[in-house]
Design a protein around this motif. Structure first.
Motif, PDB file in Angstrom:
ATOM      1  N   GLU A   1       0.847  -1.193   0.000  1.00 32.70           N
ATOM      2  CA  GLU A   1       0.000   0.000   0.000  1.00 32.70           C
ATOM      3  C   GLU A   1       0.880   1.238   0.000  1.00 32.70           C
ATOM      4  OE1 GLU A   1      -2.199   0.179   3.703  1.00 32.70           O
ATOM      5  OE2 GLU A   1      -0.743  -1.159   4.634  1.00 32.70           O
ATOM      6  N   GLY A   2       0.287   2.374  -0.341  1.00 31.01           N
ATOM      7  CA  GLY A   2       1.055   3.610  -0.388  1.00 31.01           C
ATOM      8  C   GLY A   2       1.553   4.018   0.995  1.00 31.01           C
ATOM      9  N   LYS A   3       2.864   4.076   1.164  1.00 34.05           N
ATOM     10  CA  LYS A   3       3.461   4.436   2.445  1.00 34.05           C
ATOM     11  C   LYS A   3       4.559   5.467   2.216  1.00 34.05           C
ATOM     12  CE  LYS A   3       1.387   1.647   5.444  1.00 34.05           C
ATOM     13  NZ  LYS A   3       0.654   2.146   6.612  1.00 34.05           N
ATOM     14  N   PRO A   4       4.755   6.397   3.158  1.00 34.15           N
ATOM     15  CA  PRO A   4       5.855   7.362   3.013  1.00 34.15           C
ATOM     16  C   PRO A   4       7.200   6.651   3.130  1.00 34.15           C
ATOM     17  CG  PRO A   4       4.797   7.590   5.166  1.00 34.15           C
ATOM     18  CD  PRO A   4       3.949   6.653   4.368  1.00 34.15           C
ATOM     19  N   LEU A   5       8.224   7.243   2.527  1.00 41.65           N
ATOM     20  CA  LEU A   5       9.546   6.613   2.534  1.00 41.65           C
ATOM     21  C   LEU A   5      10.075   6.394   3.952  1.00 41.65           C
ATOM     22  CD1 LEU A   5      11.538   8.107  -0.480  1.00 41.65           C
ATOM     23  CD2 LEU A   5      10.935   5.725  -0.056  1.00 41.65           C
ATOM     24  N   LYS A   6       9.729   7.289   4.867  1.00 37.96           N
ATOM     25  CA  LYS A   6      10.192   7.127   6.248  1.00 37.96           C
ATOM     26  C   LYS A   6       9.700   5.789   6.813  1.00 37.96           C
ATOM     27  CE  LYS A   6      10.153   9.469  10.745  1.00 37.96           C
ATOM     28  NZ  LYS A   6       9.659  10.628  11.519  1.00 37.96           N
ATOM     29  N   TRP A   7       8.440   5.449   6.535  1.00 39.36           N
ATOM     30  CA  TRP A   7       7.877   4.166   6.984  1.00 39.36           C
ATOM     31  C   TRP A   7       8.598   3.005   6.313  1.00 39.36           C
ATOM     32  CZ3 TRP A   7       5.799  -0.147   4.797  1.00 39.36           C
ATOM     33  CH2 TRP A   7       5.065  -1.002   5.626  1.00 39.36           C
ATOM     34  N   VAL A   8       8.889   3.154   5.012  1.00 43.77           N
ATOM     35  CA  VAL A   8       9.548   2.090   4.257  1.00 43.77           C
ATOM     36  C   VAL A   8      10.929   1.798   4.836  1.00 43.77           C
ATOM     37  CG1 VAL A   8      10.448   1.389   2.008  1.00 43.77           C
ATOM     38  CG2 VAL A   8       8.251   2.594   2.154  1.00 43.77           C
ATOM     39  N   PHE A   9      11.681   2.849   5.190  1.00 44.79           N
ATOM     40  CA  PHE A   9      13.013   2.648   5.751  1.00 44.79           C
ATOM     41  C   PHE A   9      12.941   1.960   7.128  1.00 44.79           C
ATOM     42  CE2 PHE A   9      14.535   5.767   2.586  1.00 44.79           C
ATOM     43  CZ  PHE A   9      15.687   5.114   2.176  1.00 44.79           C
ATOM     44  N   LYS A  10      11.946   2.342   7.914  1.00 46.51           N
ATOM     45  CA  LYS A  10      11.771   1.687   9.215  1.00 46.51           C
ATOM     46  C   LYS A  10      11.433   0.206   9.034  1.00 46.51           C
ATOM     47  CE  LYS A  10      10.357   5.552  12.190  1.00 46.51           C
ATOM     48  NZ  LYS A  10       9.235   6.133  12.974  1.00 46.51           N
ATOM     49  N   ARG A  11      10.577  -0.049   8.064  1.00 50.75           N
ATOM     50  CA  ARG A  11      10.207  -1.432   7.757  1.00 50.75           C
ATOM     51  C   ARG A  11      11.431  -2.224   7.312  1.00 50.75           C
ATOM     52  NH1 ARG A  11       6.547  -5.612   8.373  1.00 50.75           N
ATOM     53  NH2 ARG A  11       6.572  -6.938   6.539  1.00 50.75           N
ATOM     54  N   ALA A  12      12.258  -1.647   6.473  1.00 51.44           N
ATOM     55  CA  ALA A  12      13.466  -2.304   5.968  1.00 51.44           C
ATOM     56  C   ALA A  12      14.404  -2.653   7.122  1.00 51.44           C
ATOM     57  CB  ALA A  12      14.167  -1.400   4.960  1.00 51.44           C
ATOM     58  N   ALA A  13      14.528  -1.728   8.078  1.00 55.35           N
ATOM     59  CA  ALA A  13      15.393  -1.987   9.235  1.00 55.35           C
ATOM     60  C   ALA A  13      14.824  -3.105  10.090  1.00 55.35           C
ATOM     61  CB  ALA A  13      15.554  -0.709  10.057  1.00 55.35           C
ATOM     62  N   ARG A  14      13.490  -3.127  10.238  1.00 57.07           N
ATOM     63  CA  ARG A  14      12.849  -4.121  11.089  1.00 57.07           C
ATOM     64  C   ARG A  14      13.000  -5.529  10.531  1.00 57.07           C
ATOM     65  NH1 ARG A  14       8.686  -1.257  11.996  1.00 57.07           N
ATOM     66  NH2 ARG A  14       7.299  -2.074  10.403  1.00 57.07           N
ATOM     67  N   ILE A  15      13.000  -5.676   9.218  1.00 55.47           N
ATOM     68  CA  ILE A  15      13.109  -7.012   8.611  1.00 55.47           C
ATOM     69  C   ILE A  15      14.535  -7.314   8.156  1.00 55.47           C
ATOM     70  CG2 ILE A  15      10.690  -6.988   7.877  1.00 55.47           C
ATOM     71  CD1 ILE A  15      11.672  -6.450   5.015  1.00 55.47           C
ATOM     72  N   ASN A  16      15.479  -6.413   8.509  1.00 61.19           N
ATOM     73  CA  ASN A  16      16.895  -6.599   8.154  1.00 61.19           C
ATOM     74  C   ASN A  16      17.095  -6.796   6.653  1.00 61.19           C
ATOM     75  OD1 ASN A  16      18.257  -6.696  10.893  1.00 61.19           O
ATOM     76  ND2 ASN A  16      16.713  -8.296  11.148  1.00 61.19           N
ATOM     77  N   ALA A  17      16.397  -6.006   5.860  1.00 60.01           N
ATOM     78  CA  ALA A  17      16.534  -6.096   4.401  1.00 60.01           C
ATOM     79  C   ALA A  17      17.922  -5.648   3.971  1.00 60.01           C
ATOM     80  CB  ALA A  17      15.467  -5.235   3.722  1.00 60.01           C
ATOM     81  N   GLN A  18      18.451  -6.319   2.966  1.00 64.25           N
ATOM     82  CA  GLN A  18      19.762  -5.953   2.443  1.00 64.25           C
ATOM     83  C   GLN A  18      19.660  -4.817   1.415  1.00 64.25           C
ATOM     84  OE1 GLN A  18      21.515  -9.588   0.924  1.00 64.25           O
ATOM     85  NE2 GLN A  18      20.944 -10.718   2.771  1.00 64.25           N
ATOM     86  N   ARG A  19      18.568  -4.852   0.630  1.00 69.46           N
ATOM     87  CA  ARG A  19      18.418  -3.839  -0.425  1.00 69.46           C
ATOM     88  C   ARG A  19      17.012  -3.257  -0.405  1.00 69.46           C
ATOM     89  NH1 ARG A  19      20.151  -6.384  -6.140  1.00 69.46           N
ATOM     90  NH2 ARG A  19      18.324  -7.685  -5.668  1.00 69.46           N
ATOM     91  N   LEU A  20      16.941  -1.985  -0.735  1.00 67.78           N
ATOM     92  CA  LEU A  20      15.660  -1.322  -0.971  1.00 67.78           C
ATOM     93  C   LEU A  20      15.579  -1.024  -2.462  1.00 67.78           C
ATOM     94  CD1 LEU A  20      13.061   0.232  -0.303  1.00 67.78           C
ATOM     95  CD2 LEU A  20      14.494   2.198   0.313  1.00 67.78           C
ATOM     96  N   ILE A  21      14.543  -1.514  -3.102  1.00 71.51           N
ATOM     97  CA  ILE A  21      14.360  -1.289  -4.540  1.00 71.51           C
ATOM     98  C   ILE A  21      13.143  -0.395  -4.729  1.00 71.51           C
ATOM     99  CG2 ILE A  21      13.912  -2.394  -6.765  1.00 71.51           C
ATOM    100  CD1 ILE A  21      15.366  -4.872  -5.611  1.00 71.51           C
ATOM    101  N   LEU A  22      13.401   0.784  -5.269  1.00 68.33           N
ATOM    102  CA  LEU A  22      12.353   1.785  -5.460  1.00 68.33           C
ATOM    103  C   LEU A  22      11.935   1.833  -6.925  1.00 68.33           C
ATOM    104  CD1 LEU A  22      13.937   4.583  -3.257  1.00 68.33           C
ATOM    105  CD2 LEU A  22      11.969   3.148  -2.657  1.00 68.33           C
TER     106      LEU A  22
END
Length: 404
Positions: free
Chosen positions: A353-374
């Motif tokens: 769903e549409g989320k601000p980038l700040k939320w996306v970065f927090k989510r990435a940190a929470r799941i220990n993602a290696q890459r963010l693909i925009l």
């Protein structure tokens, strides 16, 4: 759940290394399958009830009787030896303490069709291999080993009836759990004289094969089997892990020979695992007996041990990629990117769903993602996406066809 998955992975990997095949059994069985001998603790721990067909059924408290039923069902079509393992959920209605739960999972490995002590030696080796994989050493854990035949020889010398043997084993298994006077009282009620009880308890206090030989002589099957097992332990390379302890009998009536228990050397926990030989189990269910041995290894005590030793693994949720559309009209494009990566075997958390980038970065940190693909409009029109390596902050654009 991550810890359970890690534990099960190690159970399965060790079983694979030893050439075992995985089997499974129903969680709901006939109550009669688990009611064998009077006095067994397990009889009073069954979660049992009557089903709509007026049949007495029970949630399985252990896996071995179900295994026996499957062996009988397979009959002579199954080539021996059978090397089977199972990881199953079990239930016992008992007092909950540290390392003991009413619902737990158990890893079983069983060898059917091998009469030699090599089978027990192989099973103990598999458990030790598991311990080594998870960082547990011989200074943390050991195995107490004995044989039901030791008890048989003592009871035979005092003319104790054969049909009292299972009951006596159940009583002896309570040594260290209830007062010695209660043990003596129960043994006398099982038909043993006072002299027989005193001599039996004396034998059960023996902690070395040499002293056992002095007491029983060196010609019996018990001594022969145990000497062979300790000799094999040297060849397998795990002598430092095992020790003789005549008081180990295991609480289930079906054991017939070598028995063993894994224990923590600091003595803070109950038995970690246990098993032994059960050559006469199949006939109790109407089948032809086959030589067999196996063990059960629960998931509760080992977790307590890992906590005690500071060996619990760090098992954070981890996903390789998080994919996010920067515009709601690009949600389909983001889904296409996620699909492409998943087809390459990579894990992807798609922002749905549409989320601000700040939320996306927090989510990435929470799941220990290696890459963010925009997936942005300008890049997508060029057939490209923006990739950010989250550990370094490096960011670049790459063509979709070259995205790996």
């Amino acid at each position: 759940m991550r810890l359970r998955s890690w534990l099960f992975h190690n159970f399965r990997e060790v079983s694979r290394l030893f050439g075992f095949e995985e089997v499974d059994f129903p969680v709901l069985e006939s109550e009669a399958l688990f009611i064998r001998k009077a006095g067994e603790e397990i009889r009073d721990q069954l979660y049992c009830f009557e089903d709509r067909g007026n049949r007495r059924v029970a949630l399985r408290p252990e896996l071995t009787p179900s295994l026996a039923r499957l062996v009988i069902q397979k009959g002579k079509s199954a080539p021996l030896p059978l090397k089977w393992f199972a990881i199953g959920q079990c239930w016992r209605y008992e007092r909950m303490t540290r390392g003991r739960r009413r619902e737990h999972y158990q890893w079983n490995m069983d060898i059917i069709g091998v009469p030699e002590v090599t089978a027990e030696a192989e099973l103990i080796s598999s458990i030790i291999t598991f311990f080594k994989r998870i960082g547990v050493t011989a200074s943390d854990v050991g195995f107490k080993v004995s044989s039901r035949k030791v008890l048989q020889e003592v009871l035979r010398s005092y003319s104790v009836p054969e049909d009292s043997f299972g009951r006596v084993c159940v009583i002896i298994d309570k040594i260290g759990k209830i007062p010695v006077e209660d043990i003596k009282k129960d043994l006398k009620l099982a038909g043993m004289s006072e002299v027989a009880v005193d001599d039996l308890l004396q034998v059960l206090s023996i902690k070395s094969l040499e002293k056992l030989e002095e007491s029983l002589g060196d010609s019996g099957e018990a001594i022969s089997d145990l000497r062979q097992l300790f000799s094999l332990a040297e060849k397998f390379g795990y002598s430092e892990w095992i020790q003789f302890d005549a008081s180990v009998v295991r609480g289930l009536a079906y054991y017939t020979g070598i028995v063993f228990e894994g224990f923590d050397r600091e003595g803070k926990l109950r038995a970690i695992c246990g098993g032994g030989r059960y050559d006469k189990l199949l006939s109790t269910f109407g089948g032809d007996d086959l030589p067999a041995c196996g063990f059960g290894f629960g998931d509760a005590v080992i977790v307590e041990l890992l906590k005690e030793k500071g060996l619990l693994p760090k098992l954070d949720h981890q996903v390789e990629n998080i994919v996010c559309a920067l515009d709601s009209d690009l949600q389909g494009a983001a889904a296409a990117v996620a699909t492409k990566l998943r087809e390459k075997g990579q894990g992807v958390d798609l922002v749905l769903e549409g989320k601000p980038l700040k939320w996306v970065f927090k989510r990435a940190a929470r799941i220990n993602a290696q890459r963010l693909i925009l997936v942005g409009l300008a890049e997508w029109q060029k057939g490209m996406v923006s990739v950010k390596i989250l550990s370094s902050g490096e960011q670049y654009e790459v063509k979709l066809v070259e995205l790996e």
